[in-house]
Design an enzyme around this catalytic site. Structure first.
Site, short mmCIF file in Angstrom:
data_model
loop_
_atom_site.label_atom_id
_atom_site.label_comp_id
_atom_site.label_asym_id
_atom_site.label_seq_id
_atom_site.Cartn_x
_atom_site.Cartn_y
_atom_site.Cartn_z
N THR A 137 -5.59 2.74 -7.03
CA THR A 137 -6.88 2.67 -6.32
C THR A 137 -7.71 3.91 -6.59
O THR A 137 -7.25 5.04 -6.39
CB THR A 137 -6.63 2.49 -4.81
N TYR A 160 -2.15 5.57 -4.23
CA TYR A 160 -3.23 6.53 -4.00
C TYR A 160 -2.80 7.83 -4.66
O TYR A 160 -1.64 8.23 -4.54
CB TYR A 160 -3.42 6.79 -2.51
N LYS A 165 -8.13 -0.40 -9.41
CA LYS A 165 -8.81 -1.05 -8.27
C LYS A 165 -9.94 -0.18 -7.76
O LYS A 165 -9.78 1.04 -7.60
CB LYS A 165 -7.78 -1.27 -7.15
N HIS A 205 -13.72 -2.02 -1.70
CA HIS A 205 -12.73 -1.72 -0.65
C HIS A 205 -13.04 -2.50 0.63
O HIS A 205 -12.83 -2.03 1.74
CB HIS A 205 -12.73 -0.21 -0.37
N SER A 210 0.83 -1.21 0.00
CA SER A 210 0.00 0.00 0.00
C SER A 210 0.86 1.26 0.00
O SER A 210 1.97 1.26 0.54
CB SER A 210 -0.88 -0.02 1.25
C1 FNR Z 1 -7.71 -1.96 2.99
N1 FNR Z 1 -7.83 -1.71 1.63
C2 FNR Z 1 -6.93 -0.86 1.00
N2 FNR Z 1 -6.97 -0.71 -0.35
C3 FNR Z 1 -6.05 0.07 -0.98
O1 FNR Z 1 -6.10 0.19 -2.19
N3 FNR Z 1 -5.08 0.71 -0.24
C4 FNR Z 1 -5.00 0.63 1.10
O2 FNR Z 1 -4.12 1.20 1.73
C5 FNR Z 1 -5.97 -0.17 1.76
N4 FNR Z 1 -5.97 -0.31 3.13
C6 FNR Z 1 -6.77 -1.24 3.75
C7 FNR Z 1 -6.63 -1.50 5.11
C8 FNR Z 1 -7.39 -2.50 5.72
C9 FNR Z 1 -7.21 -2.78 7.17
C10 FNR Z 1 -8.32 -3.24 4.96
C11 FNR Z 1 -9.12 -4.34 5.58
C12 FNR Z 1 -8.48 -2.97 3.62
C13 FNR Z 1 -8.79 -2.48 0.82
C14 FNR Z 1 -8.17 -3.80 0.38
O3 FNR Z 1 -7.16 -3.61 -0.58
C15 FNR Z 1 -9.22 -4.74 -0.23
O4 FNR Z 1 -9.93 -4.05 -1.22
C16 FNR Z 1 -10.20 -5.27 0.82
O5 FNR Z 1 -9.52 -5.62 1.99
C17 FNR Z 1 -10.92 -6.49 0.27
O6 FNR Z 1 -11.87 -6.95 1.17
P1 FNR Z 1 -11.63 -8.16 2.21
O7 FNR Z 1 -10.84 -9.22 1.49
O8 FNR Z 1 -10.84 -7.56 3.33
O9 FNR Z 1 -12.99 -8.54 2.61
#
Ligand code: FNR
Length: 384
Positions: free
Chosen positions: A156, A130, A252, A276, A107
Site C-alpha cells: 500500500t 505498510y 495499491k 483508500h 492487513s
Molecule cells: C481500509 N483500507 C486499508 N487499506 C490498506 O491497504 N490497509 C489497511 O489496513 C486498510 N484499513 C482499512 C480499514 C477500513 C475500516 C477501511 C474501510 C478501509 C482501505 C481498503 O483496503 C480499501 O482500499 C477500501 O476499503 C476500498 O473502499 P470501499 O470498498 O470500502 O469503498
C-alpha cells in the site's frame, strides 16, 4: 431475524450490532467525505445497456487473474482492525473468502496475525504491507508472509501519513482507545459484540505485538505504531521489497496516470486504482473516474484492479466494463462481518455474486472475462 437481500441490509445490521466507535471507523471518510461520497455517486451515474433475446443461459463468473484461478475476479481488500469489528474478524472473513473461491488480503494492522490466518484457513491468502521506518521489521513481515503461504504481496502506497477522520477523533478511537462516558455506554448496549470479545484473546495488532523488540504492551504499541508509518517511502523502496519478496507484487493506492506508469515500470504484477475508500486525500477523484485513463496508459503492461465504492455486483460489472481486471471489496465485506461474522461475509459475497450474474445476463452477456465499455450507455461513463 430480518431478511437480508443487499449490502445495505448488512450495513444497517452492522450499525446496530457494532459499537459506534468501531462502526464509525468503518463507515467514515476523511475530512468532508467528498471523495468517499464520490466513490459511490460516480458508480450510480454510469448506466448499463439493457439487451434482450441474446441466449444468456450458460453464464460464467470465473476468471484467471495473475495466474490464479478465482471463482470471481474479486478479492477482499485489506482492512485494519477487522478483529475489532467482530471477534476474530480476520479469521472469519478469510474463511468466508476462501469458501467463496476468492483471495482474502490480511492487513499489516490486523488483529489476527499472519500465522493465525495461515493456521485457520490452510489455503493461500494475500498479505498487505505498510512500509514502516523500521525496515528490519518490514523485512521480517515479508519473510513471515512467505512462510505463511501468501501468494501475493499487496504493497500500500497511499498511507505514508494518515488522513483525518473527524468521527474517529471524536469517538476516541486510538491505541489504546480513549473511552468517553458516551462511547462506554454505547459499547454496553452491544451485548453480542461484548460476548464475542470476551471469548477471544485477540485484541491488539497481532502482526506487531510480540514481534518488535520493546513492544509488549498497549502503550508501547501505541507509541511505536504512530512513529512508524514512513513518510520517506519512495520508488527505490519498492525495488528492494520486490526483490526480498520474490513473488507476485500488487501496488495499491494508485490514482494518477503518472504514478500508474511508474508502477508499471517497477515491474509489479498488478496495481490497484484506489483512493483508500475515501479515507486519505479528501478532494481526490473517485477511483472509477480515473480507471479508464489508467487502463489506457498501462493496461497492456500490468494488471489493473480497482477498489473504493463497490457496494453491489452492478458496481463490479461496471468496473470490469471500464477495463478493471479485478475488484477489491472493502466496506462491503466489513458490513457483513459486523452484522453476522463469518456468515455475514459469506452473505455479502453471495449477494455480490448473484448481482454480478444477473447484471451480466440482463446486459445480454454470459462471461465476465469478456466485458468492455460496449455494455455501458455512451455518455454515462468516464472516458480516458
Ligand atoms: C481500509 N483500507 C486499508 N487499506 C490498506 O491497504 N490497509 C489497511 O489496513 C486498510 N484499513 C482499512 C480499514 C477500513 C475500516 C477501511 C474501510 C478501509 C482501505 C481498503 O483496503 C480499501 O482500499 C477500501 O476499503 C476500498 O473502499 P470501499 O470498498 O470500502 O469503498
Amino acid at each position: 431475524m430480518p431478511i437480508i437481500t443487499c449490502i445495505e441490509d448488512l450495513r444497517a445490521m452492522a450499525q446496530r450490532r457494532v459499537p459506534r466507535m468501531f462502526y464509525d471507523y468503518v463507515d467514515g471518510g476523511s475530512w468532508t467525505e467528498s471523495t468517499y461520497q464520490a466513490n459511490q455517486a460516480d458508480f450510480s451515474a454510469i448506466k448499463l445497456r439493457q439487451r434482450v433475446a441474446r441466449n444468456i443461459e450458460q453464464r460464467s463468473l470465473g476468471a484467471r487473474r495473475m495466474g490464479i484461478d478465482m471463482a470471481m475476479p474479486l478479492a477482499i481488500a485489506p482492512t485494519g482492525l477487522a478483529g475489532m469489528i467482530h471477534a476474530d474478524g480476520e479469521i472469519l472473513a478469510a474463511r468466508a473468502a476462501t469458501a467463496a473461491g476468492i483471495r482474502y488480503t490480511l492487513s499489516t494492522v490486523s488483529i489476527c496475525s499472519l500465522e493465525e490466518i495461515a493456521q485457520a484457513i490452510a489455503a493461500p491468502f494475500w498479505f498487505q504491507l505498510y512500509v514502516m521506518r523500521d525496515r528490519g521489521f518490514v523485512a521480517s513481515l515479508i519473510d513471515r508472509a512467505k512462510a505463511a503461504g501468501c501468494d501475493a504481496l499487496v504493497l500500500t502506497l497511499d498511507l505514508q501519513l494518515s488522513g483525518q477522520r473527524h468521527k474517529d477523533l471524536k469517538n476516541g478511537l486510538s491505541i489504546p482507545p480513549r473511552l468517553t462516558p458516551s462511547s462506554l455506554l454505547n459499547i454496553l448496549g452491544k451485548p453480542r459484540w461484548i460476548k464475542g470479545m470476551l471469548s477471544t484473546r485477540r485484541h491488539h495488532f497481532g502482526n506487531i505485538m510480540g514481534h518488535v523488540k520493546g513492544v509488549d504492551d498497549m502503550r508501547q504499541l501505541a507509541d511505536w505504531t504512530y512513529q512508524q508509518f514512513d513518510p520517506r517511502l519512495s520508488w527505490d523502496d519498492i525495488q528492494w521489497i520486490k526483490e526480498r519478496w520474490g513473488g507476485r507484487l500488487i501496488l495499491k493506492g494508485i490514482l494518477d496516470v503518472e504514478d500508474a506508469r511508474l508502477a508499471a515500470d517497477s515491474g509489479a504484477d498488478a496495481l490497484i486504482v484506489s483512493n483508500h475508500g475515501g479515507r486519505q486525500l479528501d478532494g481526490a477523484p473517485s477511483s472509477i473516474s480515473m480507471l479508464p485513463a489508467i487502463v489506457e496508459a498501462v493496461g497492456e503492461r500490468i494488471e489493473v484492479w480497482l477498489d473504493s465504492g463497490i457496494r453491489s455486483g452492478q458496481d463490479v460489472i461496471k468496473s470490469l466494463a471500464l477495463g478493471a481486471q479485478g475488484v477489491m471489496l472493502g466496506r462491503a465485506h466489513l458490513y457483513g462481518l459486523g452484522a453476522m461474522g463469518e456468515a455475514g461475509v459469506a452473505k455479502a459475497l453471495e449477494i455480490i455474486a448473484r448481482e454480478m450474474d444477473l447484471t451480466l445476463a440482463l446486459c445480454g452477456h454470459t462471461d465476465v472475462q469478456h466485458l468492455d465499455h460496449h455494455i455501458l450507455l455512451p455518455g454515462s461513463y468516464p472516458l480516458p
